[in-house]
Each structure stands twice: as C-alpha cells, then as structure tokens.
Design a protein around this motif. Structure first.
Motif, PDB file in Angstrom:
ATOM      1  N   THR A 117       0.837  -1.202   0.000  1.00 43.35           N
ATOM      2  CA  THR A 117       0.000   0.000   0.000  1.00 43.35           C
ATOM      3  C   THR A 117       0.867   1.246   0.000  1.00 43.35           C
ATOM      4  O   THR A 117       0.614   2.201  -0.759  1.00 43.35           O
ATOM      5  CB  THR A 117      -0.939   0.004   1.218  1.00 43.35           C
ATOM      6  OG1 THR A 117      -1.767  -1.164   1.199  1.00 43.35           O
ATOM      7  CG2 THR A 117      -1.828   1.247   1.228  1.00 43.35           C
ATOM      8  N   LEU A 118       1.894   1.268   0.844  1.00 45.17           N
ATOM      9  CA  LEU A 118       2.809   2.405   0.863  1.00 45.17           C
ATOM     10  C   LEU A 118       3.486   2.574  -0.496  1.00 45.17           C
ATOM     11  O   LEU A 118       3.581   3.689  -1.023  1.00 45.17           O
ATOM     12  CB  LEU A 118       3.873   2.207   1.945  1.00 45.17           C
ATOM     13  CG  LEU A 118       3.413   2.316   3.400  1.00 45.17           C
ATOM     14  CD1 LEU A 118       4.570   1.957   4.336  1.00 45.17           C
ATOM     15  CD2 LEU A 118       2.889   3.711   3.718  1.00 45.17           C
ATOM     16  N   ALA A 119       3.940   1.458  -1.058  1.00 42.82           N
ATOM     17  CA  ALA A 119       4.621   1.521  -2.353  1.00 42.82           C
ATOM     18  C   ALA A 119       3.691   2.064  -3.435  1.00 42.82           C
ATOM     19  O   ALA A 119       4.111   2.851  -4.295  1.00 42.82           O
ATOM     20  CB  ALA A 119       5.147   0.144  -2.742  1.00 42.82           C
ATOM     21  N   SER A 120       2.428   1.666  -3.386  1.00 42.05           N
ATOM     22  CA  SER A 120       1.453   2.136  -4.366  1.00 42.05           C
ATOM     23  C   SER A 120       1.235   3.637  -4.248  1.00 42.05           C
ATOM     24  O   SER A 120       1.173   4.355  -5.260  1.00 42.05           O
ATOM     25  CB  SER A 120       0.125   1.399  -4.188  1.00 42.05           C
ATOM     26  OG  SER A 120      -0.868   1.931  -5.049  1.00 42.05           O
ATOM     27  N   ILE A 121       1.145   4.142  -3.027  1.00 47.42           N
ATOM     28  CA  ILE A 121       0.953   5.577  -2.804  1.00 47.42           C
ATOM     29  C   ILE A 121       2.115   6.366  -3.393  1.00 47.42           C
ATOM     30  O   ILE A 121       1.933   7.321  -4.161  1.00 47.42           O
ATOM     31  CB  ILE A 121       0.795   5.872  -1.300  1.00 47.42           C
ATOM     32  CG1 ILE A 121      -0.535   5.326  -0.788  1.00 47.42           C
ATOM     33  CG2 ILE A 121       0.907   7.375  -1.017  1.00 47.42           C
ATOM     34  CD1 ILE A 121      -0.656   5.313   0.725  1.00 47.42           C
TER      35      ILE A 121
END
Length: 219
Positions: free
Chosen positions: A25-29
């Motif tokens: 999720t962090l990487a996607s953001i």
C-alpha cells in the motif's frame, strides 16, 4: 475515491494506531505520486520511508535532540507571521489545544503536546523528504505538488497522514539513521499510519477562509 472527497476528508492526524500499513500500500501511494508535476520534469523529491526498527531509531534520535539542544533545520523556519497569517496560525493552535483539553497556562501539558511531534505522533511509518541542495524555491514548489499527491493518495487508501516540519528540525539524526546524504537538504517529514479515532487530538478541526481571501479574478 473522487478528488473532491479526498480533499474534504484529508486532515492532519496527530495520534496513530500501532498497526503498520502494508508495504504494498505504501509503495502504491508513492509510486502513483511519481506522476506529480515538476519544473522541466526534474522530479526533485527525495524520500526515505522509515518503518520498524529504523523508525524506532529515528524518533529516538529526534526526541533526544529535542530534549538536549535547539533546533537546527536545513531550512530556517519563519521568524514572524504577519497578518493574516498570524491569526490563522493562532486559530490552528487554539483548535488543537482545545481538542486535547490543554489550557493556555498548562505549560506541562503544552510541552508534552509539543514533544509528541518528535515521535511522529506514534505513526508506524515516517517519511523524511528533501531536495538536492543545489536547487532552490522552484524545486521546493515541485516537492509541494508531490506532497499534495501523497496526502490525497494516502487518504484514498484509508491511510492517515501528518506533514511535519518538526521532523526536519534535527537533520543530523536522519542523516545518521537513514543514510541521507549531505547533498540533500531536508525539508519536512510525513507521519503515516492508521488514525487512532479515540485520541482527543484527532477531534481537532480547522477552518478555511473564503475564496476571495486568497484568489482575485481579474477581467
């Protein structure tokens, strides 16, 4: 999530749950925020995201610095807030301290609230953001565009944030714990995680001025 919805829901969260945000999720953001505009497409933002033990070491160093010495940010904070900016700033502080139940003359309570900045309000993830020292104002504007993208994308994923100048007040700590080079000027940090909805600080709500306070239509 629609952009208008993300804009209305986004706010600075000042108390987080210990639950970590999934790495994907962090990487996607951050990956989607790469689409942010920048002058001549230079993409000047440089970011270090601390989690786990790295985050523990980072905030411990920041707390130690805050207890022992004066702030030494790479970029000096404003020394004065002329009107109407001073009023906005005071109203923001008043709303926060009232939400937490901290009286104006409660020096102990106010100091405790201030020190919470340096643990990133217990957020499980802390991003430290900077730019190449050789760049100036225009690159900082680009980083501002990128920051808005990150905050809104995080909101759309149900991830709470708080952009913090306080996390940049002791840049030597980030250099030591995260390997930030001397060629990078540290601008601010971002606390990231899931909101603790029971925390009094998260009851704080700020207001915005009318359109004509900021925007003038000519012609």
């Amino acid at each position: 999530m629609q952009l208008d919805t993300a804009l209305s829901l986004r706010r600075s969260v000042r108390a987080f749950l210990p639950r970590e945000v999934p790495r994907e999720t962090l990487a996607s953001i951050f990956a989607r925020a790469q689409q942010s505009p920048s002058w001549c497409n230079i993409q000047p933002w440089r970011v270090w995201v601390a989690s786990g033990e790295a985050r523990v070491r980072l905030v411990a160093g920041l707390v130690e610095g805050a207890k022992a010495r004066m702030p030494e940010p790479d970029v000096a904070f404003p020394g004065d807030y002329p009107e109407p900016y001073g009023t906005h700033r005071k109203q923001c502080g008043k709303a926060l301290y009232e939400a937490m139940g901290v009286a104006r003359d409660d020096m102990v309570g106010r100091h405790h609230a201030w020190m919470r900045n340096f643990v990133a309000f217990d957020a499980p993830h802390v991003a430290i953001v900077g730019i190449d020292r050789r760049f100036g104002l225009y690159a900082a504007l680009d980083v501002g565009c990128w920051l808005q993208s990150v905050l809104l994308l995080a909101t759309s994923e149900g991830v709470s944030t708080c952009a913090q100048a306080a996390l940049a007040t002791y840049p030597d700590v980030a250099r030591k714990e995260l390997g930030v080079g001397d060629d990078v000027q540290i601008l601010f940090g971002i606390a990231m995680g899931y909101e603790d909805e029971r925390a009094a600080a998260n009851e704080c709500r700020t207001t915005r001025g009318p359109l004509d306070a900021n925007v003038t239509f000519v012609g």
